[in-house]
Design a protein around this motif. Structure first.
Motif, PDB file in Angstrom:
ATOM      1  N   LYS A   1      16.432  26.466   2.664  1.00  0.00           N
ATOM      2  CA  LYS A   1      17.301  27.595   2.335  1.00  0.00           C
ATOM      3  C   LYS A   1      17.349  28.637   3.452  1.00  0.00           C
ATOM      4  N   PRO A   2      16.219  29.181   3.899  1.00  0.00           N
ATOM      5  CA  PRO A   2      16.302  30.153   5.002  1.00  0.00           C
ATOM      6  C   PRO A   2      16.812  29.519   6.294  1.00  0.00           C
ATOM      7  N   LEU A   3      16.516  28.233   6.484  1.00  0.00           N
ATOM      8  CA  LEU A   3      17.003  27.556   7.683  1.00  0.00           C
ATOM      9  C   LEU A   3      18.533  27.517   7.687  1.00  0.00           C
TER      10      LEU A   3
ATOM     11  N   MET B   1      21.241  29.582  10.054  1.00  0.00           N
ATOM     12  CA  MET B   1      22.276  28.853  10.791  1.00  0.00           C
ATOM     13  C   MET B   1      23.650  29.463  10.512  1.00  0.00           C
ATOM     14  N   LYS B   2      23.892  29.821   9.254  1.00  0.00           N
ATOM     15  CA  LYS B   2      25.159  30.477   8.909  1.00  0.00           C
ATOM     16  C   LYS B   2      25.289  31.803   9.652  1.00  0.00           C
ATOM     17  N   ALA B   3      24.213  32.595   9.629  1.00  0.00           N
ATOM     18  CA  ALA B   3      24.245  33.906  10.277  1.00  0.00           C
ATOM     19  C   ALA B   3      24.442  33.779  11.787  1.00  0.00           C
ATOM     20  N   ALA B   4      23.968  32.674  12.364  1.00  0.00           N
ATOM     21  CA  ALA B   4      24.102  32.474  13.810  1.00  0.00           C
ATOM     22  C   ALA B   4      25.430  31.826  14.183  1.00  0.00           C
TER      23      ALA B   4
ATOM     24  N   LEU C   1      28.040  24.153  10.052  1.00  0.00           N
ATOM     25  CA  LEU C   1      27.142  23.424   9.156  1.00  0.00           C
ATOM     26  C   LEU C   1      27.637  22.013   8.887  1.00  0.00           C
ATOM     27  N   ASP C   2      28.952  21.816   8.776  1.00  0.00           N
ATOM     28  CA  ASP C   2      29.484  20.474   8.552  1.00  0.00           C
ATOM     29  C   ASP C   2      29.153  19.570   9.735  1.00  0.00           C
ATOM     30  N   GLY C   3      29.375  20.088  10.911  1.00  0.00           N
ATOM     31  CA  GLY C   3      29.086  19.290  12.101  1.00  0.00           C
ATOM     32  C   GLY C   3      27.598  19.013  12.240  1.00  0.00           C
ATOM     33  N   ALA C   4      26.761  20.012  11.914  1.00  0.00           N
ATOM     34  CA  ALA C   4      25.313  19.822  12.002  1.00  0.00           C
ATOM     35  C   ALA C   4      24.842  18.778  10.994  1.00  0.00           C
ATOM     36  N   ALA C   5      25.398  18.823   9.782  1.00  0.00           N
ATOM     37  CA  ALA C   5      25.018  17.842   8.772  1.00  0.00           C
ATOM     38  C   ALA C   5      25.441  16.438   9.178  1.00  0.00           C
ATOM     39  N   ASN C   6      26.641  16.312   9.726  1.00  0.00           N
ATOM     40  CA  ASN C   6      27.127  14.997  10.134  1.00  0.00           C
ATOM     41  C   ASN C   6      26.342  14.442  11.310  1.00  0.00           C
ATOM     42  N   SER C   7      25.800  15.331  12.138  1.00  0.00           N
ATOM     43  CA  SER C   7      25.016  14.861  13.283  1.00  0.00           C
ATOM     44  C   SER C   7      23.679  14.274  12.856  1.00  0.00           C
ATOM     45  N   ILE C   8      23.204  14.665  11.692  1.00  0.00           N
ATOM     46  CA  ILE C   8      21.929  14.128  11.196  1.00  0.00           C
ATOM     47  C   ILE C   8      22.108  12.694  10.721  1.00  0.00           C
TER      48      ILE C   8
ATOM     49  N   VAL D   1      10.352  20.452  14.091  1.00  0.00           N
ATOM     50  CA  VAL D   1      11.378  20.728  13.077  1.00  0.00           C
ATOM     51  C   VAL D   1      12.433  21.691  13.606  1.00  0.00           C
ATOM     52  N   VAL D   2      12.024  22.736  14.278  1.00  0.00           N
ATOM     53  CA  VAL D   2      12.940  23.784  14.750  1.00  0.00           C
ATOM     54  C   VAL D   2      13.305  23.498  16.217  1.00  0.00           C
ATOM     55  N   HIS D   3      14.524  23.100  16.431  1.00  0.00           N
ATOM     56  CA  HIS D   3      14.998  22.764  17.786  1.00  0.00           C
ATOM     57  C   HIS D   3      15.102  24.040  18.625  1.00  0.00           C
ATOM     58  N   PRO D   4      14.864  23.933  19.955  1.00  0.00           N
ATOM     59  CA  PRO D   4      14.977  25.129  20.810  1.00  0.00           C
ATOM     60  C   PRO D   4      16.346  25.811  20.731  1.00  0.00           C
ATOM     61  N   LYS D   5      17.424  25.019  20.692  1.00  0.00           N
ATOM     62  CA  LYS D   5      18.750  25.622  20.585  1.00  0.00           C
ATOM     63  C   LYS D   5      18.899  26.381  19.273  1.00  0.00           C
ATOM     64  N   MET D   6      18.340  25.808  18.217  1.00  0.00           N
ATOM     65  CA  MET D   6      18.391  26.460  16.909  1.00  0.00           C
ATOM     66  C   MET D   6      17.640  27.789  16.939  1.00  0.00           C
ATOM     67  N   GLU D   7      16.465  27.755  17.533  1.00  0.00           N
ATOM     68  CA  GLU D   7      15.642  28.966  17.567  1.00  0.00           C
ATOM     69  C   GLU D   7      16.271  30.041  18.451  1.00  0.00           C
ATOM     70  N   ALA D   8      16.860  29.616  19.583  1.00  0.00           N
ATOM     71  CA  ALA D   8      17.500  30.589  20.479  1.00  0.00           C
ATOM     72  C   ALA D   8      18.676  31.269  19.799  1.00  0.00           C
ATOM     73  N   SER D   9      19.415  30.500  18.980  1.00  0.00           N
ATOM     74  CA  SER D   9      20.546  31.095  18.261  1.00  0.00           C
ATOM     75  C   SER D   9      20.081  32.027  17.147  1.00  0.00           C
ATOM     76  N   PHE D  10      18.922  31.747  16.584  1.00  0.00           N
ATOM     77  CA  PHE D  10      18.397  32.593  15.508  1.00  0.00           C
ATOM     78  C   PHE D  10      17.924  33.948  16.036  1.00  0.00           C
ATOM     79  N   PHE D  11      17.133  33.908  17.138  1.00  0.00           N
ATOM     80  CA  PHE D  11      16.416  35.100  17.592  1.00  0.00           C
ATOM     81  C   PHE D  11      16.921  35.634  18.939  1.00  0.00           C
ATOM     82  N   GLY D  12      17.829  34.895  19.560  1.00  0.00           N
ATOM     83  CA  GLY D  12      18.351  35.356  20.849  1.00  0.00           C
ATOM     84  C   GLY D  12      17.437  35.075  22.009  1.00  0.00           C
ATOM     85  N   ASN D  13      16.291  34.482  21.742  1.00  0.00           N
ATOM     86  CA  ASN D  13      15.339  34.136  22.806  1.00  0.00           C
ATOM     87  C   ASN D  13      14.378  33.077  22.273  1.00  0.00           C
ATOM     88  N   LEU D  14      13.468  32.625  23.115  1.00  0.00           N
ATOM     89  CA  LEU D  14      12.479  31.613  22.728  1.00  0.00           C
ATOM     90  C   LEU D  14      11.066  32.204  22.737  1.00  0.00           C
ATOM     91  N   ASP D  15      10.974  33.515  22.534  1.00  0.00           N
ATOM     92  CA  ASP D  15       9.665  34.171  22.580  1.00  0.00           C
ATOM     93  C   ASP D  15       8.722  33.609  21.511  1.00  0.00           C
TER      94      ASP D  15
END
Length: 421
Positions: free
Chosen positions: A203-205, A209-212, A216-223, A305-319
């Protein structure tokens, strides 16, 4: 004939023989035993009062030994009073004519008799209370004995499970902990908890992703590209599948593919770890030992579980990612949510290895034919287009398990299905 003077002399001598002592002195002598008896009665009553006070004091606080001693003392004083009564009646039979003094003495005796009756009633009352207390004491003794027997059984359980005695004391009165047995039902409940944790973390994931601005359709289809979803909302199962595949990777290995000091863990040790960690907050566990095998597990799974691209989009950095890679465990809300998931999977792994033989995990590939023996649909009320349609697995969102001779079904999403309205 005797002379007149001689007869008078005889009469005087005769009178002196009838009254050899003064009348007052004679009455005083006859009164002395009565006075002594009354004194004894007063002493006896005083002693009885003292014994009664001791009997009262022995009840607060309740002391069975003191109550018994005081009870014996009361009975002894009552016997003494009874003996005084019988002794008086034997030595002083009831006269035909009762003098005022005798009436007064009889009244005093009656008063003492009434007091005696009162004390007898009170003694019976205390004896009844004593019997009740003895019964309560017996019940308490039985409870203590049962507690001792329960303690022996628990100590045997703890010894069997390899749980240190000091740690068991620290757990206090956690009855659920002590009563827990290693059973298939326990493992089944742990499986359900792990599946809920996967669902809860998705749910928070998805929200982040929505907030970033993710597609979501494309991400789901890629899985899984070949899945046909009955509803757009069902694409959430693709993200649950993504989480599941990565969290259960290496589950069959005893170390969960986490590098350690090659320490051998016994069956009891695995169960001990399960029991110890299940009641603790995962962040508290990591605060105590960040580099423990559990800490290493959390770090490796988070990075997986958390891809670097996903995390960078969430927080704006990889800190945060860099902090985790450096051996830390951040206290951010997102990482705390992940730790709850990691803990549930880790506990399931510890529990699976506590069984003899180990619980086996099995996964279902996408495109496999659906089997209601080994699988359960996460969507209920599935409707087929026609009776000849074969159900195919689109996604596995939770693996299945073999435990002994039983099967815990895997949770799957069926591709191309329709749902009843």
């Amino acid at each position: 004939m005797l002379p007149t003077g001689s007869r008078e002399t005889q009469i005087r001598e005769s009178n002196q023989k009838v009254h050899p002592q003064p009348l007052e002195e004679t009455m005083n002598q006859s009164q002395e035993p009565v006075d002594a008896l009354i004194s004894k009665i007063f002493v006896n009553i005083s002693s009885l009062k003292s014994a009664y006070i001791q009997l009262q004091a022995a009840h607060t606080p309740y002391d069975p030994d003191k109550i018994q001693d005081a009870d014996k003392l009361v009975i002894a004083e009552l016997k003494n009073l009874s003996e005084l009564k019988h002794s008086f009646r034997e030595t002083n039979p009831k006269p035909d004519i009762i003098s005022p003094q005798d009436s007064r003495l009889a009244a005093e005796i009656q008063e003492q008799q009434n007091l005696l009756n009162t004390y007898e009633v009170m003694v019976k009352k205390f004896q009844s209370q004593l019997q009740i207390k003895d019964s309560e004491l017996l019940q308490l003794q039985q409870q203590i004995e049962e507690s001792k027997q329960k303690q022996v059984r628990l100590e045997k359980k703890l010894k069997f499970r390899g749980l240190p005695a000091k740690e068991s004391e620290d757990l206090g009165d956690d009855n659920e902990f002590f009563s827990m047995d290693l059973t298939p039902d326990l493992f089944s409940s742990a499986v359900e908890a792990a599946y809920r944790a996967i669902h809860d973390f998705s749910k928070p994931l998805i929200n982040m992703m929505k907030a970033a601005g993710w597609d979501l359709d494309g991400a789901a289809n890629s899985i899984e590209t070949a899945v046909v979803y009955a509803k757009r909302a069902h694409k959430k199962y693709a993200f649950e599948c993504h989480i599941c595949q990565r969290m259960f990777s290496g589950f069959q290995d005893e170390s969960f593919l986490v590098k350690s000091d090659n320490l051998t863990v016994t069956k009891e040790g695995f169960f001990h770890q399960f029991l110890t960690l299940r009641a603790m907050d995962p962040l508290d566990i990591l605060s105590q030992n960040p580099d423990s095998i559990f800490g290493k597990f959390c770090r490796s799974k988070y990075l997986l579980v958390v891809h670097p691209k996903m995390e960078a989009s969430f927080f704006g950095n990889l800190d945060q990612r860099n902090y985790v890679m450096g051996g830390g465990h951040p206290r951010t809300p997102f990482y705390k949510a992940f730790l709850k998931l990691a803990k549930s999977i880790w506990l399931l792994h510890r529990l699976a290895n506590a069984f003899d033989p180990n619980v086996k995990v099995f996964q279902v590939r996408s495109g496999s034919e659906f089997s209601d023996v080994y699988m359960e649909s996460v969507v209920k009320n599935v409707v087929l287009d026609d009776s000849n349609q074969i159900l195919k697995v689109g996604l596995m969102v939770m693996p299945g398990f073999w435990i002994g001779g039983s099967v815990i079904q895997s949770q799957v999403y069926i591709s191309g299905m329709k749902c009843a309205e």
